[in-house]
Design a protein around this motif. Structure first.
Motif, PDB file in Angstrom:
ATOM      1  N   LEU A  63       0.871  -1.174   0.000  1.00 46.14           N
ATOM      2  CA  LEU A  63       0.000   0.000   0.000  1.00 46.14           C
ATOM      3  C   LEU A  63       0.912   1.229   0.000  1.00 46.14           C
ATOM      4  O   LEU A  63       1.697   1.408   0.933  1.00 46.14           O
ATOM      5  CB  LEU A  63      -0.895   0.017   1.244  1.00 46.14           C
ATOM      6  N   ILE A  64       0.809   2.021  -1.036  1.00 44.48           N
ATOM      7  CA  ILE A  64       1.653   3.223  -1.105  1.00 44.48           C
ATOM      8  C   ILE A  64       0.776   4.446  -0.890  1.00 44.48           C
ATOM      9  O   ILE A  64      -0.117   4.723  -1.691  1.00 44.48           O
ATOM     10  CB  ILE A  64       2.391   3.310  -2.447  1.00 44.48           C
ATOM     11  N   PHE A  65       1.019   5.153   0.205  1.00 42.87           N
ATOM     12  CA  PHE A  65       0.228   6.329   0.540  1.00 42.87           C
ATOM     13  C   PHE A  65       0.972   7.589   0.121  1.00 42.87           C
ATOM     14  O   PHE A  65       2.181   7.693   0.332  1.00 42.87           O
ATOM     15  CB  PHE A  65      -0.005   6.404   2.048  1.00 42.87           C
ATOM     16  N   THR A  66       0.248   8.553  -0.438  1.00 37.71           N
ATOM     17  CA  THR A  66       0.842   9.877  -0.658  1.00 37.71           C
ATOM     18  C   THR A  66      -0.026  10.887   0.074  1.00 37.71           C
ATOM     19  O   THR A  66      -1.246  10.846  -0.011  1.00 37.71           O
ATOM     20  CB  THR A  66       0.904  10.253  -2.156  1.00 37.71           C
ATOM     21  N   GLY A  67       0.641  11.786   0.789  1.00 38.10           N
ATOM     22  CA  GLY A  67      -0.095  12.863   1.454  1.00 38.10           C
ATOM     23  C   GLY A  67      -0.477  12.557   2.891  1.00 38.10           C
ATOM     24  O   GLY A  67      -0.382  11.417   3.355  1.00 38.10           O
ATOM     25  N   GLY A  68      -0.874  13.591   3.584  1.00 37.18           N
ATOM     26  CA  GLY A  68      -1.328  13.441   4.966  1.00 37.18           C
ATOM     27  C   GLY A  68      -0.208  13.302   5.980  1.00 37.18           C
ATOM     28  O   GLY A  68      -0.406  12.793   7.071  1.00 37.18           O
ATOM     29  N   LEU A 148       4.786   5.161   3.097  1.00 35.80           N
ATOM     30  CA  LEU A 148       4.168   6.471   3.302  1.00 35.80           C
ATOM     31  C   LEU A 148       5.063   7.534   2.671  1.00 35.80           C
ATOM     32  O   LEU A 148       6.246   7.644   3.017  1.00 35.80           O
ATOM     33  CB  LEU A 148       4.006   6.774   4.794  1.00 35.80           C
ATOM     34  N   LEU A 149       4.497   8.308   1.763  1.00 32.04           N
ATOM     35  CA  LEU A 149       5.266   9.342   1.080  1.00 32.04           C
ATOM     36  C   LEU A 149       4.562  10.691   1.234  1.00 32.04           C
ATOM     37  O   LEU A 149       3.342  10.738   1.373  1.00 32.04           O
ATOM     38  CB  LEU A 149       5.389   8.994  -0.411  1.00 32.04           C
ATOM     39  N   PRO A 150       5.323  11.793   1.204  1.00 34.73           N
ATOM     40  CA  PRO A 150       4.686  13.102   1.320  1.00 34.73           C
ATOM     41  C   PRO A 150       3.839  13.411   0.077  1.00 34.73           C
ATOM     42  O   PRO A 150       4.034  12.809  -0.977  1.00 34.73           O
ATOM     43  CB  PRO A 150       5.866  14.071   1.428  1.00 34.73           C
ATOM     44  N   GLY A 151       2.914  14.349   0.206  1.00 33.08           N
ATOM     45  CA  GLY A 151       2.017  14.680  -0.896  1.00 33.08           C
ATOM     46  C   GLY A 151       2.597  15.571  -1.985  1.00 33.08           C
ATOM     47  O   GLY A 151       2.377  15.312  -3.167  1.00 33.08           O
ATOM     48  N   PRO A 152       3.352  16.626  -1.636  1.00 31.86           N
ATOM     49  CA  PRO A 152       3.836  17.519  -2.692  1.00 31.86           C
ATOM     50  C   PRO A 152       4.769  16.771  -3.660  1.00 31.86           C
ATOM     51  O   PRO A 152       5.778  16.189  -3.226  1.00 31.86           O
ATOM     52  CB  PRO A 152       4.601  18.611  -1.933  1.00 31.86           C
TER      53      PRO A 152
END
Lengths: 417, 417
Positions: A63-68, A148-152
């Protein structure tokens, strides 16, 4: 192994920003040979995010999350995951230090809530953020992996390239090499192309063949997988050869090129210069040409000649031509192409005259376009097109056809138009 | 009532294209007051699409699909939905007729698989496709509503605006009128604008205020809701007045306009004509100008003069200017603007010369741009800019500043540059 990309942020659901991260990560994962079966986008809401995680865990390995991951109360990706997988959140001193440095460097004052960004999931592998504040993370549990990765995008993209990409290769423990190649076609519709190679598409497995159409072009992405790079490449080569033996006359280039890039390559190789007279395209050909760094020196110059007056006074189209044949005519296109080459002292003159709409012109329906091609030492040729679509689409396609015809002329491929 | 936007297409999961549709529809639904809690993207795979539908049905009232309505075997959105909701697929004669006309108009041969696009769900309300082939559909079942839209944005967007928007309003059975207005600003950054109106943004409820920045412009979308249209409009008006009293000097227009549209409006109203000499912008100003239907007659013509030779021979820039001051100079911009107006017999001459990069030129850093403005009967003025960003961004911003300065000159607003 397959992945799901989960974007977290209400601004996406409100349409305030576009999810370019999903595209970037999908390209990267395709290259890594990781199947992406779903993109999900969910707002800054812990219950809905939790639900999205539960659904994704059942159907995806990574699961790769971007943002938050930001400093505000809205940012709750790591908090929600921590609770869900029963992990503590701990302060990461390195990240905190780097956030402090970031504020010093940009001469801004650090507020208390910025410290929240240095808090990470226990047991996670940490990715430093070299273009912002919030670090990334990879948590590998028995069942699923959570990245978990940052959104920008300007933080996320370099972080993934530097840390995430390799982390996934390590997870894969896989030796298979994946190679991919895009074949680009112009002058043939998607349906027609697929009809021509239907049996190959039906039988595809390795390489896979993925067609895509946009703006009058069609591409085929071939992707092969094998332990040996050499074998993967030769699998690609065989399929490519089969495809090109059937529809090769429409093929113009590989991967991230464009018709304009291919044209510029030809002009450069043959040490020629070009000039352009644009009526209906209104400068679009030249604008695209000069958008390519370094191409400007090949374009001596050009004239946008929307009005008949300029066609006559500046480009010396004969009055009889305009009065007797009209500006939407083979003869006008020919004179424009020949005269612009003379005026600009260029080897090649190309001209576009026609009807972009919305109204017809001189009795010619919208979409009627004449293109003149004058090449030093060769007879001038004029091509006629009947294009469909909006005003903008007609202009875009005219420019593409212009490139297409000229490429073929320069390659000495007189009939392949 | 809440909606989920489901994009169907493996090209999205491979990262070949970006999901701009999700953004467009989210904006539209926000305006309609429909909550969007999820975006989902799934590939051209019937089992996974079916699963995505089942998940969405549980959590969302309206499922809006984009893509998968095309002619190829990959396209299976309506087939999967039909099976899932137990509806027949039937040939829609009107859509078939319109597809045949499309092929006639573009003088291409219709292949058998194109007929597939005219097949629709029984009992569905049909949206004609006025910019392509596959029609859209709305199926209203007891439990959920399914809206099917084509994937290409240039087909989907006008279809939604013309048919989908109203169809959703009908579904909502809602009396509240929603009115929305976009205020457009140029010459002020997003952070600066938000600082100026921070208290208004913090206190917003009705109307809501949504800022968005892109390409050097900032917009504010105001949305008001009320049973009475009149009251909704006056709520909008009050907030607009408050905003413009603070940052009105940067405001240039409403809604879907652009700097170029506003410029064209001014030129038309004042019954003027324009001509343009473009060096670094390479035709971009004229291309955007002529992209507006009907604007072509105001643009007498123009010259793309990337090379010094053309600046000298065609545009009569004095040799001393080029040798002593360089082409990236105030003097060169002035001569270009004055001479293009003379050559094209136009009331206004505008010129762009400068350094788009990647390399510096004549010792001037990338981003140095001179713009000449020559208006009949007025002294010529030259503006100097120092722009940042990529080559493309510098060209785009140059054109926008050109519009901005010229609009202000034409409005007699000499100092507001």
């Amino acid at each position: 192994m397959n992945a799901e990309i989960i974007a977290v942020g209400s601004e996406l659901l409100l349409g305030q920003i576009i999810n370019t991260n999903a595209r970037f990560l999908s390209q990267q994962l395709a290259e890594l040979g990781v199947n992406v079966f779903y993109h999900t986008c969910v707002g800054d809401n812990p219950d809905r995010l939790k639900e999205a995680i539960e659904i994704a865990e059942k159907r995806s390995d990574i699961l790769i999350f971007t943002g938050g991951l930001g400093p505000t109360k809205d940012d709750l990706t790591k908090e929600t995951i921590a609770k869900h997988v029963n992990k503590q959140l701990i302060m990461n001193e390195e990240a905190l230090h780097s956030i402090k440095l970031y504020f010093e460097r940009t001469k801004r004052q650090m507020t208390e809530n910025n410290k929240k960004q240095a808090i990470v999931l226990e047991d996670a592998h940490i990715f430093p953020n070299e273009h912002g504040m919030a670090p990334g993370m990879l948590l590998d549990t028995e069942k699923n992996k959570y990245m978990l990765l940052p959104g920008p995008p300007k933080e996320m993209e370099p972080m993934f390239l530097k840390y995430g990409y390799q982390a996934i290769r390590t997870l894969l423990k896989e030796d298979d090499v994946i190679v991919s190649r895009v074949l680009r076609f112009f002058g043939i519709g998607e349906a027609m192309l697929e009809t021509e190679i239907e049996d190959l598409i039906d039988a595809q497995s390795n390489p896979t063949i993925a067609p895509l159409a946009s703006d009058g072009e069609v591409t085929l992405r071939l992707t092969a997988k094998h332990k040996q790079m050499e074998t993967a490449l030769s699998l690609l080569g065989e399929t490519e050869e089969q495809i090109l033996s059937r529809v090769g006359e429409y093929f113009y280039g590989y991967d991230e090129t464009s018709l304009m890039h291919e044209l510029i390559k030809q002009i450069k190789e043959q040490k020629l210069t070009i000039a352009c007279a644009e009526s209906l395209t209104g400068g679009m050909f030249q604008q695209e040409f000069t958008a390519v760094p370094g191409a400007g020196v090949l374009l001596k110059g050009g004239v946008v000649c929307y009005t008949n007056e300029v066609k006559e006074t500046v480009l010396k189209v004969r009055r009889e031509t305009i009065e007797e044949m009209g500006v939407v005519s083979r003869q006008c296109a020919q004179e424009l192409a020949e005269n612009i080459a003379i005026l600009m002292n260029a080897d090649i003159g190309i001209s576009f005259t026609g009807v972009a709409g919305p109204d017809e012109l001189e009795g010619n329906p919208v979409g009627t376009v004449y293109m003149g091609l004058s090449i030093k030492g060769q007879p001038t040729r004029v091509e006629k097109l009947n294009l469909g679509g909006t005003r903008e689409a007609i202009r875009v396609k005219s420019v593409k056809y212009g490139c297409h015809f000229l490429i073929n002329r320069l390659k000495g491929n007189q009939n392949a138009v």
